[in-house]
Motif scaffolding. Structure first.
Motif, PDB file in Angstrom:
ATOM      1  N   ALA A   1     -15.577 -11.934 -24.335  1.00  0.00           N
ATOM      2  CA  ALA A   1     -15.902 -13.353 -24.442  1.00  0.00           C
ATOM      3  C   ALA A   1     -15.661 -14.040 -23.109  1.00  0.00           C
ATOM      4  N   ASP A   2     -16.770 -14.346 -22.397  1.00  0.00           N
ATOM      5  CA  ASP A   2     -16.701 -14.990 -21.090  1.00  0.00           C
ATOM      6  C   ASP A   2     -15.630 -14.317 -20.218  1.00  0.00           C
TER       7      ASP A   2
ATOM      8  N   HIS B   1     -14.437 -21.825 -22.479  1.00  0.00           N
ATOM      9  CA  HIS B   1     -13.674 -21.642 -23.723  1.00  0.00           C
ATOM     10  C   HIS B   1     -14.651 -21.603 -24.900  1.00  0.00           C
TER      11      HIS B   1
ATOM     12  N   HIS C   1      -5.894 -13.096 -25.707  1.00  0.00           N
ATOM     13  CA  HIS C   1      -6.186 -14.415 -25.139  1.00  0.00           C
ATOM     14  C   HIS C   1      -6.338 -14.353 -23.618  1.00  0.00           C
TER      15      HIS C   1
ATOM     16  N   GLY D   1     -10.451 -10.438 -21.689  1.00  0.00           N
ATOM     17  CA  GLY D   1     -11.626  -9.579 -21.672  1.00  0.00           C
ATOM     18  C   GLY D   1     -11.509  -8.487 -20.629  1.00  0.00           C
TER      19      GLY D   1
ATOM     20  N   TYR E   1     -14.817 -19.933 -27.591  1.00  0.00           N
ATOM     21  CA  TYR E   1     -14.261 -19.858 -28.944  1.00  0.00           C
ATOM     22  C   TYR E   1     -13.908 -21.230 -29.495  1.00  0.00           C
TER      23      TYR E   1
ATOM     24  N   TRP F   1      -6.395 -19.655 -30.994  1.00  0.00           N
ATOM     25  CA  TRP F   1      -7.421 -19.051 -31.847  1.00  0.00           C
ATOM     26  C   TRP F   1      -7.520 -19.774 -33.193  1.00  0.00           C
TER      27      TRP F   1
ATOM     28  N   HIS G   1     -10.809 -12.625 -24.355  1.00  0.00           N
ATOM     29  CA  HIS G   1     -11.403 -13.786 -23.686  1.00  0.00           C
ATOM     30  C   HIS G   1     -10.859 -13.913 -22.272  1.00  0.00           C
ATOM     31  N   SER G   2     -11.735 -14.157 -21.316  1.00  0.00           N
ATOM     32  CA  SER G   2     -11.352 -14.410 -19.929  1.00  0.00           C
ATOM     33  C   SER G   2     -10.519 -13.237 -19.388  1.00  0.00           C
TER      34      SER G   2
END
Length: 547
Positions: free
Chosen positions: A344-345, A494, A250, A324, A496, A259, A320-321
């Protein structure tokens, strides 16, 4: 005789006596008509720490579903004396004294952290279950026992056929306008420094109604990675599948529950693991290094130690963020274990530009104001108003989950609880960041060192505030490797939660690619944009507002 003991004697203080407790319990159970057996079940509470759980059992020869009883705070098995005959008339019944300062069970030291203490209770119940060789049962809990019964069911759903909650404690948030009786207020003031139970039962209990797939939640002990005994809160789904596992990391200030819109789709045909990064959510909160690279490596090392404990060989790694950024750093350090990297981003990839006026005003203002502080300090300053503060500042986050989660207050409450604790991982992020939006050690400067056989899927939200300039650099630096870019139309940072169906499909495609590695050749690909109607629509151009 000590002065304390003398004063206790003078005041008529009845000291604890194991023999006295045994005698009283036997006297109480004289009312029972059904024969029962009582014995201590030996469990491994912690490494090198044995513990005993006092257990009584009745009618164990019956083939019907067993019933297991968990008492409330300050009680013990004797309190069920008016119920046991009736309950055991046609089924096996087991009642235990909960581990700790209860009844005739052992009284080991528990963690001072509320979440860890709760999990220690749950693990003791599970270890007890294994020792008595119960497969499935009805679980009944009263008061504190109801809270623990619910938490146990969330962690070990395969064992509980039916959950009975008798006047359970710990299910609702403490109301701000609560005006209890004087005795309760006095008790609350006296006991406040000693209470350490987790108030998030309602948030976690909401999980099974959103996530349809059975899952398990537990702490993975990774040892002294940063702190003296670090633990990683982990959930897993569909672990029996032989397909390539998917591991989820996350972003800043988040946790595994965010999630919830993705887990069912991901786990449809493969094992899925999500965990709270060290320093976040329900995981341990050690003190990280203030050096950017050292803090990053501590985070990466915690992921690797978690992998070892989980005995995962290789997997698809999705971050993500900030997750990632750490996923890419992990793939650089431990390339043998990553079959496909899904970013993811991701935060922290491009160099910080000399001029960044194109960023939204709120990002520039936040970047300047928060330089001396941890990024989410405002949530903690807000105190009990934290959930309101989150919902006021970012009402869009609540709206992302509105179709799936009721009441909608759960999401800001969950985010508040994740970030109202010691800002451990957040401090590590602060050490790694350069002006909130960038990393001191940006990933584009090292992406060329990543092993060529690691496939990468990079996806952005078309309306995200994250700097997308790294995409072209990654494509150029990894020209001989599989690389796929997807931009999800209409999604913000965000991705997702903004467009879960589109996000889920991109991730599933990446997982399918990982499953088929060795059957196809590596190649550099760069499709431009994804929406639900066409996977390869035209590139987005023009100046579009971003959030």
């Amino acid at each position: 005789m000590s002065a304390i003991t003398e004063n206790q004697e003078k005041c008529g203080w009845i000291k604890f006596s194991e023999n006295k407790l045994i005698s009283l319990e036997k006297k109480i159970f004289e009312v029972l008509q059904t024969a029962y057996k009582g014995w201590h079940v030996l469990i491994d509470h912690k490494p090198n720490v044995k513990a005993k759980i006092w257990t009584i059992a009745m009618n164990t020869e019956s083939k019907n579903t067993p019933l297991v009883l968990l008492h409330g705070f300050g009680a013990g098995v004797g309190f069920w004396c008016l119920n046991l005959d009736s309950l055991a008339a046609n089924r096996p019944v087991y009642a235990i004294d909960i581990l700790g300062r209860f009844g005739r069970s052992s009284r080991p030291e528990f963690s001072n952290d509320g979440l860890e203490a709760e999990q220690e209770f749950i693990e003791s119940i599970e270890k007890w279950r294994k020792e008595v060789k119960l497969e499935q049962f009805i679980l009944l809990g009263h008061s504190l026992g109801g809270y623990l019964a619910t938490s146990y069911t969330i962690s070990y759903p395969n064992q509980v056929k039916h959950l009975i909650l008798a006047d359970p404690w710990g299910f609702v948030e403490r109301p701000s306008d609560f005006n209890p009786p004087l005795w309760m207020k006095t008790l609350g003031i006296v006991l406040y420094p000693f209470t350490a139970f987790n108030p998030l039962a309602t948030v976690r209990a909401a999980g099974p109604f959103v996530v349809k797939t059975a899952y398990r939640g537990w702490y993975v002990d990774i040892g002294p990675v940063v702190g003296p005994a670090d633990k990683i809160w982990t959930i897993s789904l569909n672990t029996e599948s032989p397909n390539t596992p998917l591991v989820l990391l996350h972003g800043l200030g988040a946790g595994v529950a965010l999630w919830c819109l993705n887990l069912d789709a991901f786990a449809a045909n493969r094992p899925v693991y999500a965990f709270d990064l060290l320093g976040f959510g329900r995981s341990s909160r050690p003190t990280f290094s203030s050096d950017a690279m050292e803090a990053e490596q501590q985070m990466v090392k915690s992921i690797e130690e978690w992998r070892k404990e989980m005995k995962l060989d290789n997997f698809v790694l999705l971050g993500h963020s900030m997750g990632g950024f750490l996923a890419a750093s992990y793939a650089l350090s431990y390339p043998d274990h990553v079959k496909h990297l899904v970013l993811a981003d991701p935060w922290g990839f491009p160099e910080r530009p000399q001029e960044f006026k194109e960023l939204p005003l709120w990002i520039r203002t936040l970047s300047y104001m928060l330089q001396p502080f941890n990024p989410l300090a405002g949530i903690r300053v807000a105190g009990p108003l934290g959930p309101w503060f989150i919902n006021t500042l970012r009402p869009d986050i609540t709206k992302k989950y509105a179709s799936a989660i009721e009441p909608q207050e759960l999401i800001p409450q969950y985010i508040y609880q994740c970030n109202s604790q010691t800002p451990s991982g957040e401090s590590a992020f602060h050490s790694m960041m350069s002006g909130f939006g960038w990393a001191k050690n940006p990933m584009v400067n090292r992406i060329d060192k990543m092993r060529k056989d690691i496939s990468i899927t990079l996806l952005y939200g078309s309306r995200s505030w994250i700097d997308h300039s790294a995409a072209e650099i990654i494509k150029f630096k990894r020209i001989d490797s599989y690389f796929k870019l997807q931009v999800i139309t209409g999604a913000g940072h965000h991705v997702y939660a903004d467009k879960p169906e589109a996000f889920n499909q991109i991730v599933l495609d990446a997982c399918a690619h990982a499953d088929n590695l060795g059957k196809t050749n590596y190649l550099a690909l760069m499709p431009s944009e994804y929406n639900e109607e066409s996977e390869n629509s035209e590139s987005e151009t023009g100046n579009q507002s971003k959030d």
